[in-house]
Design a protein around this motif. Structure first.
Motif, mmCIF file in Angstrom:
data_model
loop_
_atom_site.group_PDB
_atom_site.id
_atom_site.type_symbol
_atom_site.label_atom_id
_atom_site.label_comp_id
_atom_site.label_asym_id
_atom_site.label_seq_id
_atom_site.Cartn_x
_atom_site.Cartn_y
_atom_site.Cartn_z
ATOM 1 N N ASP A 121 79.915 7.643 45.799
ATOM 2 C CA ASP A 121 81.140 7.128 47.179
ATOM 3 C C ASP A 121 81.030 6.013 47.763
ATOM 4 O O ASP A 121 80.009 5.853 47.389
ATOM 5 C CB ASP A 121 80.525 8.651 48.560
ATOM 6 N N ARG A 122 82.118 5.368 48.263
ATOM 7 C CA ARG A 122 82.032 4.423 49.015
ATOM 8 C C ARG A 122 81.914 4.099 50.371
ATOM 9 O O ARG A 122 82.773 5.110 51.036
ATOM 10 C CB ARG A 122 82.987 3.496 48.613
ATOM 11 N N VAL A 123 80.956 4.422 51.064
ATOM 12 C CA VAL A 123 79.883 4.770 52.226
ATOM 13 C C VAL A 123 80.059 3.101 52.968
ATOM 14 O O VAL A 123 79.447 2.135 52.421
ATOM 15 C CB VAL A 123 78.901 5.641 52.301
ATOM 16 N N GLY A 124 79.504 2.983 54.476
ATOM 17 C CA GLY A 124 79.084 2.655 55.527
ATOM 18 C C GLY A 124 78.390 2.610 56.100
ATOM 19 O O GLY A 124 78.141 4.004 56.248
ATOM 20 N N VAL A 125 76.601 1.977 56.501
ATOM 21 C CA VAL A 125 75.832 2.089 57.831
ATOM 22 C C VAL A 125 76.398 1.204 58.836
ATOM 23 O O VAL A 125 76.354 0.017 58.869
ATOM 24 C CB VAL A 125 74.312 2.786 57.695
ATOM 25 N N GLY A 126 76.437 1.549 60.270
ATOM 26 C CA GLY A 126 76.428 0.590 61.607
ATOM 27 C C GLY A 126 75.153 0.532 62.458
ATOM 28 O O GLY A 126 74.278 0.755 61.509
ATOM 29 N N CYS A 127 75.114 0.782 63.143
ATOM 30 C CA CYS A 127 73.986 -0.313 64.227
ATOM 31 C C CYS A 127 73.084 0.912 64.633
ATOM 32 O O CYS A 127 72.549 0.687 65.328
ATOM 33 C CB CYS A 127 74.913 -0.175 65.418
ATOM 34 N N MET A 128 73.706 2.251 63.900
ATOM 35 C CA MET A 128 72.679 3.548 64.531
ATOM 36 C C MET A 128 72.399 4.760 63.088
ATOM 37 O O MET A 128 73.316 4.217 62.042
ATOM 38 C CB MET A 128 72.851 4.717 66.017
ATOM 39 N N VAL A 129 71.529 4.993 62.479
ATOM 40 C CA VAL A 129 70.902 5.630 62.291
ATOM 41 C C VAL A 129 70.656 7.253 62.445
ATOM 42 O O VAL A 129 70.329 8.386 60.911
ATOM 43 C CB VAL A 129 69.889 5.088 60.733
ATOM 44 N N ASP A 130 70.416 7.497 63.619
ATOM 45 C CA ASP A 130 70.120 9.259 63.861
ATOM 46 C C ASP A 130 70.314 8.916 65.783
ATOM 47 O O ASP A 130 69.968 8.441 65.967
ATOM 48 C CB ASP A 130 68.433 8.985 63.471
ATOM 49 N N SER A 131 70.300 10.018 66.047
ATOM 50 C CA SER A 131 69.774 9.933 67.426
ATOM 51 C C SER A 131 69.234 12.337 67.814
ATOM 52 O O SER A 131 69.757 12.499 66.278
ATOM 53 C CB SER A 131 71.806 9.987 67.715
#
Length: 346
Positions: free
Chosen positions: A83-93
């Motif tokens: 899959d083609r995916v992205g990650v932005g400015c946060m990785v959890d909460s």
């Protein structure tokens, strides 16, 4: 543990160097991403230079990440290998507070976990996208539409959502007059998105040197803020102003450009406080607000919107050996309009 190659910085005045970092083994809902491209954001520079407070060096910045899924945890349901995916400015909460439950994880009341310069739930420092691989829980990953190439997708994960979110929240659209302050990495995305939303768009830039670009991106008007007559001519004109500049500007001069009940939203994050004259706001019931990226749901919405309207940033792809030079060029406003690292060069 998974070993990834990276580019790290060891202090506020240091150059980037080759490094190896450890990514955690996959937990049940984790996804391993091979990073293909990583955008350079002004936030990376502020953080690497220690301008926003103490930093736990060595630091691997980068929160505009585009890549391919190469492995998934045993209970992952949203993504599969390839899959083609992205990650932005946060990785959890925390996932439990009122804001998280409303899909506004960026405003987690316990604090979201930033993609870099943070500490994850395992007690380990987070390291960002100037690297070959990253492990992220599936809930903080977004799907990149097929008609957006990975290199231009990367900046959408910060510059795209940082501008889309306030335009969306404050109702940019037909009949609204919107001004964008600054025509850099954030500003040029704001122009494209506001235009696609149907608003009348004006760029307020220090000079007219990028006017041709701004009009091509969808701006209806373009003014130089270095010309004093600009502020007199445009007084009381705008329903919404998005300030994308990460510098200390005379914010009160821009308040004068708002209509009755108009709002100026700051998305640029200068390293020093802005001096606000409250009388600039009281006179016409104006508002001064801030906005920080978007939640995961809104980030996916932004990507789908950009895919539908053929919106992508203008980028310059660089090698990992050019990061220091790119930082200097960003500070000198010498980029059109976003640097993107080809992580195969790491």
């Amino acid at each position: 543990m998974i070993t990834a190659k990276a580019r790290a910085v060891d202090g506020p005045d240091q150059s980037f160097r080759a490094a190896e970092i450890k990514r955690r083994d996959l937990d049940l809902h984790d996804v391993l991403i091979e990073i293909k491209y990583a955008g350079i954001c002004h936030s990376d520079i502020h953080t690497a230079h220690g301008e926003w407070g103490p930093v736990n060096y060595p630091l691997v910045p980068g929160h505009e990440i585009a890549g391919i899924v190469t492995d998934v945890g045993a209970e992952v349901s949203k993504y599969k290998v390839g899959d083609r995916v992205g990650v932005g400015c946060m990785v959890d909460s925390c996932g439990e507070c009122e804001n998280c439950r409303q899909g506004e994880e960026q405003y987690c009341l316990k604090g979201n976990v930033p993609t870099y310069a943070g500490v994850d739930k395992y007690g380990e420092p987070t390291q960002g996208g100037y690297s070959t691989h990253i492990v992220v829980t599936e809930e903080f990953i977004v799907r990149i539409p097929d008609n957006i190439e990975l290199d231009v997708a990367a900046p959408l994960l910060c510059a795209g959502i940082t501008t889309y979110s306030p335009l969306n929240h404050w109702g940019a659209g037909p009949g609204k007059k919107i001004a964008i302050v600054g025509m850099g990495g954030l500003g040029h995305m704001a122009v494209k998105i506001a235009h696609a939303m149907g608003a009348e768009v004006t760029v307020l830039s220090q000079s007219l040197k990028k006017k041709e670009d701004g009009l091509q991106f969808g701006a209806d008007h373009y003014y130089a803020t270095s010309e004093p007559e600009t502020f007199a001519k445009l007084a009381g004109s705008f329903d919404l102003i998005i300030n994308t500049v990460s510098a200390n500007i005379d914010i009160n001069a821009y308040f004068s450009l708002l209509t009755l009940d108009g709002t100026l939203v700051n998305v640029g994050a200068p390293g020093e406080p802005l001096a606000v004259n409250v009388m600039s706001l009281i006179g016409h019931r104006r508002s001064f607000a801030g906005s920080m990226i978007g939640g995961i749901r809104e980030t996916q919405e932004m990507l789908d919107f950009c895919a539908e309207h053929n919106i992508v940033p203008m980028i310059e792809v660089i090698s990992a050996d050019q990061i220091d030079e790119a930082y200097q060029r960003v500070l000198a406003s010498d980029v059109k309009y976003r640097f993107v690292i080809d992580t195969s060069t790491i």
